[in-house]
Design an enzyme around this catalytic site. Sequence first.
Site, short mmCIF file in Angstrom:
data_model
loop_
_atom_site.label_atom_id
_atom_site.label_comp_id
_atom_site.label_asym_id
_atom_site.label_seq_id
_atom_site.Cartn_x
_atom_site.Cartn_y
_atom_site.Cartn_z
N ILE A 197 16.47 -11.77 1.14
CA ILE A 197 15.07 -12.17 1.05
C ILE A 197 14.95 -13.70 1.01
O ILE A 197 14.06 -14.28 1.64
CB ILE A 197 14.42 -11.54 -0.21
N TYR A 253 18.36 -5.24 -15.66
CA TYR A 253 17.78 -5.82 -14.44
C TYR A 253 16.26 -5.72 -14.45
O TYR A 253 15.56 -6.72 -14.24
CB TYR A 253 18.35 -5.12 -13.20
N1 LIG Z 1 17.00 -6.12 -2.33
C1 LIG Z 1 16.09 -5.51 -3.07
O1 LIG Z 1 15.90 -4.26 -2.97
C2 LIG Z 1 15.24 -6.29 -4.03
C3 LIG Z 1 14.08 -5.67 -4.54
C4 LIG Z 1 13.29 -6.37 -5.45
C5 LIG Z 1 13.64 -7.66 -5.81
N2 LIG Z 1 14.75 -8.25 -5.31
C6 LIG Z 1 15.09 -9.62 -5.73
O2 LIG Z 1 15.19 -10.44 -4.59
C7 LIG Z 1 15.99 -11.58 -4.90
C8 LIG Z 1 16.95 -11.82 -3.76
O3 LIG Z 1 17.84 -10.72 -3.66
P1 LIG Z 1 18.35 -10.11 -2.28
O4 LIG Z 1 18.00 -8.68 -2.27
O5 LIG Z 1 17.95 -10.96 -1.15
O6 LIG Z 1 19.94 -10.19 -2.54
P2 LIG Z 1 21.15 -10.88 -1.80
O7 LIG Z 1 21.09 -10.64 -0.33
O8 LIG Z 1 22.35 -10.42 -2.55
O9 LIG Z 1 20.93 -12.45 -2.02
C9 LIG Z 1 21.16 -13.07 -3.26
C10 LIG Z 1 21.15 -14.58 -3.09
O10 LIG Z 1 21.28 -15.17 -4.39
C11 LIG Z 1 22.40 -16.06 -4.39
N3 LIG Z 1 23.07 -16.05 -5.68
C12 LIG Z 1 23.63 -14.98 -6.30
N4 LIG Z 1 24.19 -15.37 -7.45
C13 LIG Z 1 23.99 -16.71 -7.56
C14 LIG Z 1 24.34 -17.69 -8.52
N5 LIG Z 1 25.04 -17.37 -9.61
N6 LIG Z 1 23.96 -18.97 -8.31
C15 LIG Z 1 23.26 -19.31 -7.19
N7 LIG Z 1 22.90 -18.43 -6.25
C16 LIG Z 1 23.27 -17.15 -6.42
C17 LIG Z 1 23.31 -15.55 -3.29
O11 LIG Z 1 24.16 -16.59 -2.86
P3 LIG Z 1 25.76 -16.36 -2.75
O12 LIG Z 1 25.95 -15.40 -1.61
O13 LIG Z 1 26.33 -17.70 -2.51
O14 LIG Z 1 26.20 -15.75 -4.07
C18 LIG Z 1 22.30 -15.10 -2.24
O15 LIG Z 1 21.87 -16.21 -1.50
C19 LIG Z 1 16.65 -11.28 -6.24
O16 LIG Z 1 15.99 -11.99 -7.26
C20 LIG Z 1 16.44 -9.78 -6.42
O17 LIG Z 1 16.36 -9.41 -7.78
C21 LIG Z 1 15.57 -7.59 -4.42
#
Ligand SMILES: NC(=O)c1ccc[n+]([C@@H]2O[C@H](COP(=O)([O-])OP(=O)(O)OC[C@H]3O[C@@H](n4cnc5c(N)ncnc54)[C@H](OP(=O)(O)O)[C@@H]3O)[C@@H](O)[C@H]2O)c1
Length: 260
Positions: A18, A158
Amino acid sequence: MAENSDTLALVTGASTGIGFELARCFADDGHGLIVVAEEEEGPLLEAATMLRQAGAPRVETVVVDLSRPEGPDELHAAVQRIGVLPEFLVNNAGIGVYGDFARETRWEDELRLIQLNVVAVVRLTKLFVPAMVERGSGRILITSSVAAIAPSPLQSVYSASKAFEYAFAEGIANELSDTGVTVTALMPDATETEFFIRAGMEDSKLGQASKADPADIARAGYDAMMKGKDHVIAPFTAKLKTVLTAVLPERMVAGMARAD
Ligand SMILES: NC(=O)c1ccc[n+]([C@@H]2O[C@H](COP(=O)([O-])OP(=O)(O)OC[C@H]3O[C@@H](n4cnc5c(N)ncnc54)[C@H](OP(=O)(O)O)[C@@H]3O)[C@@H](O)[C@H]2O)c1
């Protein structure tokens, strides 16, 4: 687009999922970017290249582990060295922890989650918002989740972190209402990203379920932020879930939301 070339958006978690798609929305509109992730090699540099190709006039990368207590201050210092005050702050980086709280999950993972999803979001906002208020303009987007508004067994820490983000965003949005600074909570339903693999949820009911396209989720969040809305639920169909959540007994909602 030329009029946007001087404004910068700071996007955490912009290497994948995202966050990357949110960064792409800024690039499409000709804004500069500071993209942040934990890992330097691979996805972050690839993301920066794609964002330049998408139209961002300037893309800076910052590598920082925002789950470390000093991470947000290190990011703030890096942005000061870049020498700009971002017009947009996107608090998006987040992780999940999946499993039975009493018997399966590890405290180290939960503490890391709380540091990243809760502490870093508050600290980064604390570091950047005063200068936005002083300037009289700025937009903040916080990626929360629909999990914020329903109890989510097996994702208890979470969903609590996402509820915190939602409440925080709504509270400061109101406090900032006469400052020119807006705050928007993006509340996605399950979205096709690496989130589920990272959280060890691939084989869970939720991990196996059909999911939204991260580009659509990001567009909804970006548009809501640009309009100064206090929150947006995406995709649109997830709104029905939130209506049901509000009217059904909590125990029933928790049972339905159980992620195994
Ligand atoms: N996917 C879903 O179903 C969903 C639904 C609702 C809300 N969300 C929220 O959307 C947001 C983005 O998640 P996503 O689904 O896009 O997941 P994702 O593809 O796993 O992306 C996570 C991002 O956060 C970075 N990150 C993780 N740990 C970190 C740290 N310790 N310090 C700095 N950066 C860090 C990662 O970078 P690296 O690769 O370098 O670690 C990556 O760029 C999150 O807040 C999640 O809770 C997701």
